[in-house]
Design a protein around this motif. Structure first.
Motif, short mmCIF file in Angstrom:
data_model
loop_
_atom_site.label_atom_id
_atom_site.label_comp_id
_atom_site.label_asym_id
_atom_site.label_seq_id
_atom_site.Cartn_x
_atom_site.Cartn_y
_atom_site.Cartn_z
N LYS A 202 -1.41 4.31 -6.26
CA LYS A 202 -0.18 3.77 -5.83
C LYS A 202 -0.68 2.78 -7.43
O LYS A 202 1.34 2.74 -7.82
CB LYS A 202 -1.44 2.30 -5.23
CG LYS A 202 -0.69 1.05 -5.39
CD LYS A 202 -1.83 -0.06 -4.27
CE LYS A 202 -1.04 -1.71 -4.66
NZ LYS A 202 -1.89 -2.08 -3.88
N SER B 218 0.60 -0.86 0.03
CA SER B 218 -0.01 -0.37 0.21
C SER B 218 1.06 1.93 0.05
O SER B 218 2.29 1.20 0.24
CB SER B 218 -0.67 0.06 0.88
OG SER B 218 -0.12 0.10 1.56
N THR B 219 0.62 2.08 -0.26
CA THR B 219 1.01 3.92 0.02
C THR B 219 1.19 4.24 1.14
O THR B 219 2.11 4.27 1.91
CB THR B 219 0.21 4.77 -1.01
OG1 THR B 219 -1.31 5.31 -0.03
CG2 THR B 219 0.13 4.24 -2.41
#
Length: 208
Positions: free
Chosen positions: A66, A44-45
């Motif tokens: 993302k 994930s970011t």
């Protein structure tokens, strides 16, 4: 998934002011590592931001979504930079071929996990945007091969097609070494240099 534990040097990263370009490169470097370690859905970011020591909003600021960040990771791992050609020795074809193959093997071995994840699309195989980035990277690599052997100024689609075929062979040969461990680096180097020199000496002249 990320445990949230700080990695060595992460505190130092948080406490250091970086110029925008340096901060962007720091985030990208972390993303390259994480997408190499885990499939696309598992990164994930937030993970990237945490390991880079920045706010998640900064990741979005520099890279957008993302997916856009992932596309940049694939692009940077697979695209031959201009500096690689600029640093090739000024010499005869065997010297330049040896240099470009050595550069390629150095890069893929140094970033083997991330490079392998990029060429296999890391869980994003079949995605049109990922396929486009990979295709563009292959085109750049093919043009770089032609430039390395002194044919960069020839606008010939047949030559570019042959160069792309060589890039494909180089990619799969490197996988035999890094992923399947059935070839040594020396064997890969010999195969790629000998093949490219043979193409240059016996195939390209007839094609031209």
């Amino acid at each position: 998934m990320s445990t949230g534990a700080e990695r060595p040097g992460q505190t130092a990263i948080r406490g250091r002011r970086l110029e925008p370009d340096a901060r962007r490169e720091q985030i990208l470097s972390v993303a390259v590592r994480l997408f190499g370690e885990r499939p696309y859905p598992e990164v994930s970011t937030t993970d990237v931001a945490r390991d880079a020591g920045v706010a998640r909003g900064l990741v979005n600021h520099y890279f957008g979504t993302k997916k856009e960040l992932y596309l940049e990771v694939v692009r940077v791992m697979l695209t031959v930079p201009e500096v690689a050609l600029e640093r090739l020795p000024v010499g005869d074809p065997p010297q330049r071929v040896d240099a470009i193959v050595t550069w390629f093997l150095d890069v893929v071995s140094r970033h083997s996990t991330s490079w392998l994840a990029a060429i296999t699309a890391g869980g994003m195989a079949g995605d049109s945007d990922v396929d486009r980035v990979i295709t563009e990277a292959v085109d750049v690599a093919a043009d770089s091969v032609l430039a390395a052997v002194g044919l960069g100024d020839r606008q010939d689609e047949a030559l570019r097609g042959m160069a792309r075929a060589y890039v494909g062979m180089a990619t799969y040969t490197a996988r035999e070494w890094l992923q399947r461990n059935v070839l040594t680096r020396d064997q890969v180097h010999l195969l790629l240099t000998t093949t490219l020199l043979t193409i240059l000496e016996k195939v390209f002249p007839k094609a031209l």
